[in-house]
Enzyme design. Structure first.
Site, PDB file in Angstrom:
ATOM      1  N   ASP A  36       0.880  -1.168   0.000  1.00 45.66           N
ATOM      2  CA  ASP A  36       0.000   0.000   0.000  1.00 45.66           C
ATOM      3  C   ASP A  36       0.917   1.218   0.000  1.00 45.66           C
ATOM      4  O   ASP A  36       1.427   1.628   1.036  1.00 45.66           O
ATOM      5  CB  ASP A  36      -0.907  -0.018   1.231  1.00 45.66           C
ATOM      6  N   ILE A  37       1.143   1.779  -1.186  1.00 42.14           N
ATOM      7  CA  ILE A  37       2.018   2.942  -1.302  1.00 42.14           C
ATOM      8  C   ILE A  37       1.279   4.167  -0.761  1.00 42.14           C
ATOM      9  O   ILE A  37       0.114   4.392  -1.077  1.00 42.14           O
ATOM     10  CB  ILE A  37       2.446   3.162  -2.762  1.00 42.14           C
ATOM     11  N   GLU A 164      11.016  15.670 -21.903  1.00 41.09           N
ATOM     12  CA  GLU A 164      10.018  14.824 -22.564  1.00 41.09           C
ATOM     13  C   GLU A 164       9.127  15.643 -23.473  1.00 41.09           C
ATOM     14  O   GLU A 164       8.771  15.196 -24.581  1.00 41.09           O
ATOM     15  CB  GLU A 164       9.177  14.102 -21.493  1.00 41.09           C
ATOM     16  N   ASP A 193       2.763   8.039 -16.828  1.00 40.41           N
ATOM     17  CA  ASP A 193       2.670   9.396 -17.346  1.00 40.41           C
ATOM     18  C   ASP A 193       1.229   9.888 -17.199  1.00 40.41           C
ATOM     19  O   ASP A 193       0.338   9.430 -17.906  1.00 40.41           O
ATOM     20  CB  ASP A 193       3.082   9.392 -18.818  1.00 40.41           C
ATOM     21  N   HIS A 282      -1.585  20.694 -20.120  1.00 39.86           N
ATOM     22  CA  HIS A 282      -0.637  21.637 -20.732  1.00 39.86           C
ATOM     23  C   HIS A 282      -1.053  23.096 -20.544  1.00 39.86           C
ATOM     24  O   HIS A 282      -0.736  23.956 -21.373  1.00 39.86           O
ATOM     25  CB  HIS A 282      -0.453  21.321 -22.229  1.00 39.86           C
ATOM     26  N   ASP A 297      -4.102   7.325  -5.759  1.00 43.79           N
ATOM     27  CA  ASP A 297      -3.931   6.259  -4.773  1.00 43.79           C
ATOM     28  C   ASP A 297      -3.963   4.886  -5.443  1.00 43.79           C
ATOM     29  O   ASP A 297      -3.132   4.012  -5.168  1.00 43.79           O
ATOM     30  CB  ASP A 297      -5.031   6.372  -3.723  1.00 43.79           C
ATOM     31  N   ASP A 301      -0.527   2.298  -6.056  1.00 41.49           N
ATOM     32  CA  ASP A 301      -0.538   0.925  -5.549  1.00 41.49           C
ATOM     33  C   ASP A 301      -0.273  -0.060  -6.676  1.00 41.49           C
ATOM     34  O   ASP A 301       0.355  -1.114  -6.457  1.00 41.49           O
ATOM     35  CB  ASP A 301      -1.875   0.620  -4.881  1.00 41.49           C
TER      36      ASP A 301
END
Length: 475
Positions: A36-37, A164, A193, A282, A297, A301
């Site tokens: 769970d980041i 990029e 991204d 942008h 979230d 994960d």
């Protein structure tokens, strides 16, 4: 995301789920519990990137102080966590830019699993969703892995790309300056991204060259969280492109840019139909307020899930046996690829649900006398000590009897012209939900056989046999 290459989202394919017992063609070692980041920590990184932009003319663009400060911030965090980091400089038309490369100094350096994102913004604004979101997610995942006490089988590497928005210059510079022997060590590149768009979708890169199960593993992960996904043909639109051009397997996620969310997409993902996924794409309003934290979230994960699992993938054991799925395109999400048989059987029709995603094999359901089939040739290793064929099947029928067989689907093995029926399912076996069937095929080890599904229907009252997520695994 690089604007001049972002115009093709209209060509969308709906992604399927691979929920067979082993993750399709990934050869990931024993299942690793997904982390769970912390979305709180990830948001804190984004707050810092916003502060950097605010202090530096409102952006973090190539060649300007805001980008260098962003790179320094990321590098300092990774240095403190124990990564070996490099600030790789290169020249652009807008001035000097930088890639931040961080490597966890453990695991087999001959097998590298890499994740990355572009850290730079456009000149018009701070770029908090595009692509502070991906960069913050990759950064926090790297920091969480360092703090986890995990011992990786493979070497983990993280890239934060400069320039990029000028044409993917940073990632191209990195790849083009790697010696060929070092490029060959990269087993997988994962790109993230724009992962927190305020009107989000859940898109997966439709990159699935032979031997790359990462895309399908992402499908499986999101499906396990009851999140539907769609494939997009990303092609050269982000930093995975340089890796893909060298034949390195790639995968990634994306929550949408200036394209318009359809009514169907709003129905399954929420949000607002007929509005852009990111109305501030942008623009100067791509600030800290331009985020959907639920999407962030969920996506971080998913990054954690992929890093934790691919850190342990065994890239040294070669081809099956070893738990890989020998069936190619097992969830039918690449349409008819690798399958032969009756035209129209493999479909994404919404009239019958897939086990996951949208594509499946739908045999019969015609309400008339007919026969349909699909099949795939499979080589079962001679060294196998066990071999199982599994499938998920859903049967709905207009037949009223609960005891008389009228319509059937047979699971068959065709071996050098000889057909053996392993199992037969019929209208009597009706079920309103998918059930899994597993059949023993060890008798065919050392042979190349055809796995075939043969449907037959009588002259009236339809029965639909819907098959999905086929797996043939050995040990």
């Amino acid at each position: 995301m690089h604007k001049s290459l972002v115009s093709g989202l209209g060509a969308v394919l709906v992604a399927g789920a691979l929920l067979a017992p082993s993750i399709a063609r990934s050869n990931v070692a024993a299942a690793v519990e997904s982390p769970d980041i912390s979305v709180t920590n990830t948001k804190a990184h984004l707050d810092q990137l916003q502060s950097i932009a605010t202090s530096n003319g409102g952006n973090r663009y190539t060649g300007r102080a805001g980008y260098k400060a962003s790179a320094d911030y990321v590098k300092a965090k990774l240095d403190a966590a124990g990564y070996t980091t490099t600030l790789q400089s290169f020249s652009t038309s807008a001035g000097t830019s930088y890639n931040v490369i961080a490597e966890w100094p453990h695991g087999d350096a001959n097998h590298v699993v890499m994740a990355g994102s572009h850290l730079v913004s456009v000149s018009a604004g701070p770029g908090i969703n595009d692509n502070g979101s991906g960069s913050a997610g990759v950064l926090e995942t790297a920091l969480a892995y360092a703090a986890s006490g995990q011992t990786p089988r493979n070497r983990l590497r993280f890239g934060f790309w400069g320039a990029e928005e000028l044409g993917l210059l940073g990632s191209k510079y990195y790849v083009n300056n790697l010696p060929a022997a070092e490029r060959d060590k990269i087993e997988l590149y994962l790109n993230f991204d724009m992962i927190a768009s305020p009107n989000p979708g859940y898109f997966l890169y439709d990159d699935n060259p032979a031997g790359n199960g990462a895309r399908d593993d992402l499908v499986s992960y999101f499906t396990s969280k009851s999140i539907q996904t769609e494939f997009i043909d990303v092609q050269g639109r982000s930093d995975h492109a340089a890796f893909r051009s060298l034949g390195i397997p790639t995968a990634g996620t994306f929550s949408g840019a200036e394209e318009i969310k359809s009514s169907a997409q709003a129905a399954k993902w929420g949000g607002t139909a007929n509005q852009a996924f990111d109305p501030c794409y942008h623009r100067s309003c791509d600030t800290i307020g331009n985020l959907d934290l639920t999407s962030l979230d969920r996506q971080i994960d998913a990054i954690g899930h992929m890093i934790w699992n691919y850190a342990q993938k065994d890239y040294t054991s070669g081809p099956p046996p070893g738990g890989d799925n020998l069936i190619l395109n097992p969830g039918f999400e690449s349409g008819t690829a690798n399958w032969t048989g009756t035209t129209g059987v493999i479909t994404n029709s919404t009239s019958r649900p897939a086990h996951g995603g949208s594509y499946k094999a739908w045999l019969q359901g015609n309400g008339r006398s007919s026969t349909e089939n699909i099949g795939q040739s499979v080589a079962i290793p001679a060294a196998a000590t066990a071999a199982s064929l599994s499938l998920w099947i859903r049967i709905d029928t207009a037949e009223t009897t609960t005891s008389t067989v009228y319509d059937t689907v047979k699971v068959q093995i065709v071996d050098n012209g000889t057909t053996a029926t392993l199992a037969t399912y019929s209208n009597v076996d009706r079920t309103t939900s998918y059930v899994q069937k597993t059949l023993n095929v060890l008798a065919y080890k050392g042979k190349t056989v055809t796995v075939r599904f043969l449907g037959q229907e009588d002259s009236s009252l339809q029965t639909s046999f819907v098959i999905d997520d086929v797996a043939l695994t050995t040990s």
